[in-house]
Design a protein around this motif. Structure first.
Motif, PDB file in Angstrom:
ATOM      1  N   PHE A 186      -6.493   8.755 -10.094  1.00  0.00           N
ATOM      2  CA  PHE A 186      -5.611   7.611 -10.280  1.00  0.00           C
ATOM      3  C   PHE A 186      -6.474   6.365 -10.386  1.00  0.00           C
ATOM      4  O   PHE A 186      -7.662   6.355 -10.024  1.00  0.00           O
ATOM      5  CB  PHE A 186      -4.610   7.476  -9.125  1.00  0.00           C
ATOM      6  CG  PHE A 186      -5.239   7.152  -7.800  1.00  0.00           C
ATOM      7  CD1 PHE A 186      -5.354   5.840  -7.366  1.00  0.00           C
ATOM      8  CD2 PHE A 186      -5.731   8.156  -6.976  1.00  0.00           C
ATOM      9  CE1 PHE A 186      -5.937   5.534  -6.152  1.00  0.00           C
ATOM     10  CE2 PHE A 186      -6.318   7.862  -5.767  1.00  0.00           C
ATOM     11  CZ  PHE A 186      -6.428   6.544  -5.347  1.00  0.00           C
ATOM     12  N   LYS A 187      -5.870   5.290 -10.871  1.00  0.00           N
ATOM     13  CA  LYS A 187      -6.562   4.020 -11.018  1.00  0.00           C
ATOM     14  C   LYS A 187      -5.602   2.896 -10.672  1.00  0.00           C
ATOM     15  O   LYS A 187      -4.457   2.880 -11.128  1.00  0.00           O
ATOM     16  CB  LYS A 187      -7.084   3.843 -12.450  1.00  0.00           C
ATOM     17  CG  LYS A 187      -8.007   2.652 -12.621  1.00  0.00           C
ATOM     18  CD  LYS A 187      -8.621   2.618 -14.016  1.00  0.00           C
ATOM     19  CE  LYS A 187      -9.580   1.453 -14.164  1.00  0.00           C
ATOM     20  NZ  LYS A 187     -10.200   1.403 -15.518  1.00  0.00           N
ATOM     21  N   VAL A 188      -6.102   1.965  -9.850  1.00  0.00           N
ATOM     22  CA  VAL A 188      -5.299   0.847  -9.374  1.00  0.00           C
ATOM     23  C   VAL A 188      -5.710  -0.403 -10.146  1.00  0.00           C
ATOM     24  O   VAL A 188      -6.900  -0.684 -10.304  1.00  0.00           O
ATOM     25  CB  VAL A 188      -5.499   0.644  -7.864  1.00  0.00           C
ATOM     26  CG1 VAL A 188      -4.760  -0.603  -7.393  1.00  0.00           C
ATOM     27  CG2 VAL A 188      -5.013   1.861  -7.099  1.00  0.00           C
ATOM     28  N   TYR A 189      -4.701  -1.147 -10.599  1.00  0.00           N
ATOM     29  CA  TYR A 189      -4.932  -2.390 -11.330  1.00  0.00           C
ATOM     30  C   TYR A 189      -4.450  -3.559 -10.486  1.00  0.00           C
ATOM     31  O   TYR A 189      -3.429  -3.474  -9.782  1.00  0.00           O
ATOM     32  CB  TYR A 189      -4.208  -2.369 -12.673  1.00  0.00           C
ATOM     33  CG  TYR A 189      -4.715  -1.317 -13.625  1.00  0.00           C
ATOM     34  CD1 TYR A 189      -5.807  -1.563 -14.445  1.00  0.00           C
ATOM     35  CD2 TYR A 189      -4.118  -0.064 -13.685  1.00  0.00           C
ATOM     36  CE1 TYR A 189      -6.283  -0.606 -15.307  1.00  0.00           C
ATOM     37  CE2 TYR A 189      -4.600   0.904 -14.544  1.00  0.00           C
ATOM     38  CZ  TYR A 189      -5.675   0.635 -15.350  1.00  0.00           C
ATOM     39  OH  TYR A 189      -6.159   1.600 -16.199  1.00  0.00           O
ATOM     40  N   TRP A 212      -2.605  -5.860  -3.525  1.00  0.00           N
ATOM     41  CA  TRP A 212      -2.862  -4.555  -2.928  1.00  0.00           C
ATOM     42  C   TRP A 212      -3.487  -4.751  -1.549  1.00  0.00           C
ATOM     43  O   TRP A 212      -4.383  -5.572  -1.370  1.00  0.00           O
ATOM     44  CB  TRP A 212      -3.789  -3.724  -3.789  1.00  0.00           C
ATOM     45  CG  TRP A 212      -3.166  -3.180  -5.040  1.00  0.00           C
ATOM     46  CD1 TRP A 212      -3.471  -3.531  -6.315  1.00  0.00           C
ATOM     47  CD2 TRP A 212      -2.155  -2.183  -5.119  1.00  0.00           C
ATOM     48  NE1 TRP A 212      -2.697  -2.822  -7.204  1.00  0.00           N
ATOM     49  CE2 TRP A 212      -1.870  -1.983  -6.497  1.00  0.00           C
ATOM     50  CE3 TRP A 212      -1.436  -1.457  -4.186  1.00  0.00           C
ATOM     51  CZ2 TRP A 212      -0.923  -1.081  -6.944  1.00  0.00           C
ATOM     52  CZ3 TRP A 212      -0.483  -0.538  -4.637  1.00  0.00           C
ATOM     53  CH2 TRP A 212      -0.235  -0.368  -5.994  1.00  0.00           C
ATOM     54  N   ARG A 242       2.324   5.735 -15.076  1.00  0.00           N
ATOM     55  CA  ARG A 242       2.084   4.535 -14.295  1.00  0.00           C
ATOM     56  C   ARG A 242       3.316   4.170 -13.470  1.00  0.00           C
ATOM     57  O   ARG A 242       4.459   4.514 -13.806  1.00  0.00           O
ATOM     58  CB  ARG A 242       1.710   3.374 -15.210  1.00  0.00           C
ATOM     59  CG  ARG A 242       2.752   2.975 -16.244  1.00  0.00           C
ATOM     60  CD  ARG A 242       2.268   1.800 -17.045  1.00  0.00           C
ATOM     61  NE  ARG A 242       3.253   1.332 -18.016  1.00  0.00           N
ATOM     62  CZ  ARG A 242       3.140   0.189 -18.679  1.00  0.00           C
ATOM     63  NH1 ARG A 242       2.095  -0.581 -18.484  1.00  0.00           N
ATOM     64  NH2 ARG A 242       4.068  -0.167 -19.546  1.00  0.00           N
ATOM     65  N   ASP A 250       0.850  -1.191   0.000  1.00  0.00           N
ATOM     66  CA  ASP A 250       0.000   0.000   0.000  1.00  0.00           C
ATOM     67  C   ASP A 250       0.883   1.237   0.000  1.00  0.00           C
ATOM     68  O   ASP A 250       2.024   1.212   0.506  1.00  0.00           O
ATOM     69  CB  ASP A 250      -0.943   0.011   1.206  1.00  0.00           C
ATOM     70  CG  ASP A 250      -0.225   0.226   2.518  1.00  0.00           C
ATOM     71  OD1 ASP A 250      -0.212   1.359   3.000  1.00  0.00           O
ATOM     72  OD2 ASP A 250       0.339  -0.772   3.053  1.00  0.00           O
ATOM     73  N   GLU A 298       0.210  -2.443 -10.525  1.00  0.00           N
ATOM     74  CA  GLU A 298       0.284  -1.207 -11.315  1.00  0.00           C
ATOM     75  C   GLU A 298      -0.725  -0.194 -10.795  1.00  0.00           C
ATOM     76  O   GLU A 298      -1.865  -0.540 -10.462  1.00  0.00           O
ATOM     77  CB  GLU A 298       0.013  -1.487 -12.794  1.00  0.00           C
ATOM     78  CG  GLU A 298       0.079  -0.236 -13.660  1.00  0.00           C
ATOM     79  CD  GLU A 298      -0.214  -0.509 -15.114  1.00  0.00           C
ATOM     80  OE1 GLU A 298      -0.193   0.447 -15.913  1.00  0.00           O
ATOM     81  OE2 GLU A 298      -0.477  -1.687 -15.447  1.00  0.00           O
ATOM     82  N   VAL A 299      -0.291   1.064 -10.750  1.00  0.00           N
ATOM     83  CA  VAL A 299      -1.167   2.195 -10.457  1.00  0.00           C
ATOM     84  C   VAL A 299      -0.855   3.288 -11.470  1.00  0.00           C
ATOM     85  O   VAL A 299       0.311   3.532 -11.796  1.00  0.00           O
ATOM     86  CB  VAL A 299      -0.962   2.702  -9.004  1.00  0.00           C
ATOM     87  CG1 VAL A 299       0.487   3.058  -8.741  1.00  0.00           C
ATOM     88  CG2 VAL A 299      -1.864   3.907  -8.738  1.00  0.00           C
ATOM     89  N   ARG A 300      -1.914   3.925 -11.972  1.00  0.00           N
ATOM     90  CA  ARG A 300      -1.753   4.979 -12.976  1.00  0.00           C
ATOM     91  C   ARG A 300      -2.276   6.293 -12.424  1.00  0.00           C
ATOM     92  O   ARG A 300      -3.383   6.357 -11.878  1.00  0.00           O
ATOM     93  CB  ARG A 300      -2.497   4.619 -14.258  1.00  0.00           C
ATOM     94  CG  ARG A 300      -1.888   3.439 -14.994  1.00  0.00           C
ATOM     95  CD  ARG A 300      -2.603   3.151 -16.293  1.00  0.00           C
ATOM     96  NE  ARG A 300      -2.020   1.982 -16.958  1.00  0.00           N
ATOM     97  CZ  ARG A 300      -2.478   1.462 -18.088  1.00  0.00           C
ATOM     98  NH1 ARG A 300      -3.537   2.014 -18.680  1.00  0.00           N
ATOM     99  NH2 ARG A 300      -1.904   0.409 -18.623  1.00  0.00           N
ATOM    100  N   VAL A 311      -3.898   2.447  -2.435  1.00  0.00           N
ATOM    101  CA  VAL A 311      -3.282   3.750  -2.672  1.00  0.00           C
ATOM    102  C   VAL A 311      -4.155   4.826  -2.016  1.00  0.00           C
ATOM    103  O   VAL A 311      -5.374   4.840  -2.195  1.00  0.00           O
ATOM    104  CB  VAL A 311      -3.118   4.053  -4.167  1.00  0.00           C
ATOM    105  CG1 VAL A 311      -2.518   5.442  -4.376  1.00  0.00           C
ATOM    106  CG2 VAL A 311      -2.246   2.995  -4.828  1.00  0.00           C
ATOM    107  N   ARG A 355      -1.911  -5.064 -17.968  1.00  0.00           N
ATOM    108  CA  ARG A 355      -2.945  -4.871 -16.956  1.00  0.00           C
ATOM    109  C   ARG A 355      -4.088  -5.867 -17.159  1.00  0.00           C
ATOM    110  O   ARG A 355      -4.347  -6.342 -18.263  1.00  0.00           O
ATOM    111  CB  ARG A 355      -3.501  -3.448 -17.035  1.00  0.00           C
ATOM    112  CG  ARG A 355      -4.150  -3.186 -18.374  1.00  0.00           C
ATOM    113  CD  ARG A 355      -4.570  -1.778 -18.550  1.00  0.00           C
ATOM    114  NE  ARG A 355      -5.209  -1.657 -19.864  1.00  0.00           N
ATOM    115  CZ  ARG A 355      -5.638  -0.540 -20.391  1.00  0.00           C
ATOM    116  NH1 ARG A 355      -5.489   0.558 -19.736  1.00  0.00           N
ATOM    117  NH2 ARG A 355      -6.208  -0.505 -21.562  1.00  0.00           N
TER     118      ARG A 355
END
Length: 533
Positions: free
Chosen positions: A245-248, A218, A201, A88, A263-265, A227, A531
């Motif tokens: 942001f977006k968490v994958y 995560w 990312r 995290d 991955e986080v973007r 995140v 992703r």
């Protein structure tokens, strides 16, 4: 053999617990026995003894836990199950986003959590469910080799000491937290610069352990899926604003093997105000200044060409200024396309000036052009109908009624000069009347000799009074201004059309430019996009 080892561990724990109970009992007895003004020192000494006893118990406990512990093997190595590591991030500050270097950075608390069954302990002798360990303890246990796949110079903060902590729980769960500054590469698309949006990312994974050995997940904390961002601290991000942001979830990334990765973007919107005030508005004003030349008379060749050249030089300076801060890319950016639109607009204006001055230039003081104008006037005068002679000598009443003098005064000076109009005197009027009577009398006699003389006098009169014939012809056609446009300011029809057409074309082009670079949906493409959505 294993039963004997477990029995030894059990006896050692009970001995520690017994010593702890004895110390507590002794402390209570001394506390009750010595209740006097000097008992504060005694209590402090007893507390120090108690704390030292607990510390010794923790040290003894850790030594027993680490006994026969091999840090080179991951948890669950013997069972063959992969070790699960939970990640995290808590982001404190964001930036800068360097579009020239294609990197971005942020400061965060990077936390990792995993469970090691070999570190399970009993807290009955110490009373703590969680132990905070030193960095020396961290070097003695196994920890995941987590790194950033697209990192570009991340580091752990070390002021005033190394910003790391390790906590151990009774079930063998380890929390490893560190304060780091992450600097990572960002694959940016600069085709819409400065109207662009960027998606940067961060890829987190193991360096040596494959997905069969270590798996990353995560860590879910309430509503935050791995995140969390402190939006108040990143409100002053320069040039960009973080829109979200977006968490994958975990996926496998192939290098030489398949590795588990997270991955986080982060999505950034560029601030447009700086570019609007320094590039877009100045270029639009320079184009507007170029259109002012359409209202300038076409004889002002130097002025119109001077305005065009000055505007082009201004656009060149603005273009050079934009190049110093813009990224160096192969494809044209949106700002460069806008500047080229302004360039083409000025080029069209210069071509229009050239056409106007090449084909429709009049009254410029050029002797050849003036001779052409005089020849044109002679041809117009010759085309006046011959029957206008009978109207060229009206009676005195008609001349007085027509008021030729007032009409002549209304004509411009240049027209008067070209037409050679002069006001008749009373003696000339009397002579004209006498001549008219004489001509009428000579026509009634039908004498050959007198007819020849009258014809000679009439031709002489016509040649000397061409201006009078033109004068009365203007009266018959009710012309009160310069009939040949000699004294008027010359305006080209091309300029009249360009005044309307040029702004419309420019506005239409800017509308298409806005629709293409702003209204069109943004799509982000990445290399090795692994992703799972």
């Amino acid at each position: 053999m294993l039963h004997l080892r477990e029995l030894c561990v059990f006896l050692s724990i009970w001995s520690v617990a017994a010593e702890n109970l004895a110390e507590n009992f002794k402390f209570r007895i001394e506390n009750v026995k010595y209740r006097n003004p000097g008992s504060t020192r005694i209590k402090r000494d007893a507390f120090v003894k108690r704390e030292s006893g607990i510390a010794q118990n923790v040290t003894l406990l850790l030594n027993n836990v680490l006994k026969n512990y091999d840090q080179h093997f991951r948890p669950g190595f013997k069972s063959g199950k992969p070790t699960k590591v939970y990640i995290d991030l808590f982001i404190r500050t964001m930036g800068p986003v360097a579009d020239l270097a294609y990197t971005y950075s942020f400061n965060c608390y990077f936390r990792q959590m995993w469970t090691d069954d070999r570190l399970v302990f009993n807290n009955s002798g110490i009373g703590f469910r969680q132990l905070s360990l030193s960095m020396a303890m961290l070097d003695k246990i196994w920890k995941p080799d987590t790194y950033f796949w697209n990192g570009a110079g991340s580091y752990v903060h070390g002021i005033t000491t190394s910003n790391r902590l390790v906590r151990l729980e009774t079930d063998g769960t380890i929390l490893y937290s560190s304060r780091i500054t992450v600097k990572a590469k960002c694959q940016m698309d600069m085709s819409r610069y400065p109207l662009d949006k960027q998606a940067c990312r961060l890829i987190i994974g193991s360096y040596a352990y494959s997905s069969d050995e270590v798996q990353y997940k995560w860590r879910i904390m309430g509503e935050d899926n791995g995140v969390k961002i402190d939006y108040e601290s990143i409100a002053d991000l320069p040039q960009f604003s973080l829109s979200g942001f977006k968490v994958y979830e975990a996926a496998n990334l192939t290098r030489d093997k398949e590795y588990s990765a997270l991955e986080v973007r982060f999505y950034f919107d560029r601030h447009f105000g700086y570019f609007l005030m320094n590039f877009y508005v100045p270029c639009a004003l320079v184009v507007l200044l170029c259109w002012v030349a359409f209202f300038t008379k076409r004889e002002a060749t130097a002025e119109r060409i001077g305005i065009g050249i000055t505007n082009v030089l201004t656009i060149v300076l603005i273009s050079l200024d934009s190049k110093s801060d813009s990224p160096k890319v192969d494809s044209p950016t949106a700002l460069e396309v806008y500047i080229w639109i302004c360039y083409l607009t000025h080029l069209i204006c210069m071509v229009e000036f050239t056409v106007v001055h090449y084909h429709t230039k009049y009254n410029t003081g050029d002797p050849e052009i003036q001779e052409v104008e005089r020849e044109r006037l002679r041809q117009i005068i010759k085309q006046i109908p011959k029957n206008s002679n009978s109207r060229s000598y009206p009676s005195m009443e008609r001349r007085n009624a027509a008021k030729p003098v007032s009409i002549t005064r209304s004509l411009p000076n240049k027209a008067t000069r070209f037409m050679s109009v002069r006001h008749p005197k009373k003696s000339e009027q009397h002579e004209s009347i006498q001549l008219m009577r004489k001509i009428s009398h000579m026509e009634t006699t039908n004498t050959q000799k007198e007819a020849e003389n009258n014809t000679t006098n009439m031709e002489s009169f016509r040649q000397e009074n061409v201006g009078w014939r033109l004068y009365y012809w203007m009266i018959d056609h009710n012309i009160k201004t310069d009939p040949f446009g000699v004294a008027q300011n010359s305006i080209s029809r091309i300029d009249k059309i360009s005044v309307v057409v040029a702004p419309l074309i420019f506005i239409l082009t800017i509308a298409l430019y806005y629709d293409f670079y702003v209204n069109r949906k943004f799509t982000f493409h990445f290399d090795n996009d692994f992703r799972n959505i």
